[in-house]
Design a protein around this motif. Structure first.
Motif, PDB file in Angstrom:
ATOM      1  N   GLU A 199      -2.502 -38.702 -65.044  1.00  0.00           N
ATOM      2  CA  GLU A 199      -2.326 -38.205 -66.402  1.00  0.00           C
ATOM      3  C   GLU A 199      -1.787 -36.776 -66.400  1.00  0.00           C
ATOM      4  OE1 GLU A 199      -6.009 -38.681 -68.402  1.00  0.00           O
ATOM      5  OE2 GLU A 199      -5.897 -40.873 -68.478  1.00  0.00           O
ATOM      6  N   ARG A 200      -2.238 -35.979 -65.413  1.00  0.00           N
ATOM      7  CA  ARG A 200      -1.729 -34.608 -65.336  1.00  0.00           C
ATOM      8  C   ARG A 200      -0.231 -34.601 -65.024  1.00  0.00           C
ATOM      9  NH1 ARG A 200      -0.390 -31.668 -61.388  1.00  0.00           N
ATOM     10  NH2 ARG A 200      -1.310 -33.072 -59.860  1.00  0.00           N
ATOM     11  N   LEU A 216       1.620 -35.575 -68.109  1.00  0.00           N
ATOM     12  CA  LEU A 216       1.689 -34.441 -69.038  1.00  0.00           C
ATOM     13  C   LEU A 216       2.722 -33.424 -68.584  1.00  0.00           C
ATOM     14  CD1 LEU A 216      -2.098 -33.884 -69.851  1.00  0.00           C
ATOM     15  CD2 LEU A 216      -0.318 -34.671 -71.424  1.00  0.00           C
ATOM     16  N   GLU A 218       6.024 -34.825 -69.380  1.00  0.00           N
ATOM     17  CA  GLU A 218       6.266 -34.756 -70.828  1.00  0.00           C
ATOM     18  C   GLU A 218       6.639 -33.330 -71.231  1.00  0.00           C
ATOM     19  OE1 GLU A 218       3.956 -35.738 -75.035  1.00  0.00           O
ATOM     20  OE2 GLU A 218       2.993 -36.171 -73.103  1.00  0.00           O
ATOM     21  N   ARG A 219       5.946 -32.332 -70.664  1.00  0.00           N
ATOM     22  CA  ARG A 219       6.287 -30.938 -70.969  1.00  0.00           C
ATOM     23  C   ARG A 219       7.707 -30.609 -70.479  1.00  0.00           C
ATOM     24  NH1 ARG A 219       1.027 -29.955 -68.766  1.00  0.00           N
ATOM     25  NH2 ARG A 219      -0.532 -29.617 -70.414  1.00  0.00           N
TER      26      ARG A 219
END
Length: 291
Positions: free
Chosen positions: A253-254, A257, A260-261
């Motif tokens: 998940e990190r 993320l 995504e960033r």
């Protein structure tokens, strides 16, 4: 060699006996201590004939179960096995298991009744081979005469259990002949007033019950605690596995993320470039109009 002592007491190594109560009363503390030291702690083979593993295990399991229970209950009961016992003026004997209430709980090499201040409260004998009559008949008479409150005879060879108790009126009256009364079992259980427990046969084993709960011997407790430890280890391993899976999921998940960033940053830069290019195009169009 027979060694004389004051107060008419003689110590015979071939038949060591404690002084009679009258002789003991006439002795000084130093003489009493000397007598106690002279009484042998070791017990001759004829008092403890070897009867094999069945005899040894029956005694060990009974002592382990009782010792563990009373230590956890913090009840003051001295327990021992094959300890040399000296009643005043009597031939020594060494019960398979003995119990004494309300005495100091420390290690002993022998039990000298006058020195301890009291006699035994309970004896359990286990018979596997040899002279059954000694346990089944002789000890019933002898232990009653000595004032031992309860006597249980576990006939391991025949898988039978017998219990005996002194009537209350006989316990405190040495002038009356002491004779045991049989303990009548209830649903196979023999109640011990001394121990506050029930005794019964479970197959070839002597069991003790506190209410409906059986007392565990050392092997059973080790097995149960070992099972509990295995369960704890299994739960720890499962928890570790889940923690590793959770850490891996969090890492995934990190990374998502972070991606995504990065995409959002890229989109923002593209949008800024487009807006900049549009602004430059508009400015160029305006400049051309002016011409």
């Amino acid at each position: 060699m027979v060694q004389p002592l004051p107060s008419g007491y003689f110590f015979d190594p071939a038949d060591p006996r404690a002084p009679t109560s009258d002789q003991w009363a006439r002795m000084t503390p130093a003489e009493r201590a000397r007598v106690v030291d002279m009484l042998p702690a070791e017990v001759p083979l004829e008092l403890m004939p070897p009867e094999g593993d069945a005899h040894r295990k029956a005694k060990r399991d009974a002592l382990d179960a009782l010792d563990g229970f009373f230590r956890r209950a913090a009840r003051k009961i001295y327990l021992s096995s094959e300890l040399g016992v000296y009643y005043p003026g009597e031939a020594r004997f060494a019960p398979d298991l003995l119990a004494v209430l309300d005495v100091a709980l420390h290690d002993r090499m022998k039990w000298v009744v006058d020195d301890e201040g009291k006699g035994l409260d309970l004896v359990i004998e286990v018979h596997v081979a040899g002279d059954r009559a000694k346990d089944e008949q002789g000890n019933v008479e002898r232990y009653a005469r000595l004032g031992i409150r309860e006597y249980f005879f576990f006939d391991r060879a025949r898988l039978r259990l017998h219990g005996y108790r002194l009537p209350a009126v006989q316990e405190g009256d040495p002038s009356r002949p002491r004779v045991y009364q049989r303990i009548v079992p209830q649903a196979g259980r023999f109640a011990s007033e001394v121990l506050g427990l029930d005794l019964l046969l479970d197959g070839s084993r002597l069991r003790f019950f506190a209410g409906n709960a059986p007392l565990e011997d050392a092997d059973e407790m080790i097995a149960r605690l070992g099972g509990m430890l295995d369960d704890v280890i299994a739960r720890q391993e499962e928890a570790q596995h889940l923690a590793e899976e959770l850490a891996a999921q969090l890492d995934r998940e990190r990374r998502l993320l972070d991606e995504e960033r990065r995409l959002l940053d890229e989109e923002r830069r593209l949008r800024e470039d487009v807006e900049r290019q549009l602004a430059e195009a508009r400015a160029e169009i305006e400049r051309l109009k002016v011409r």
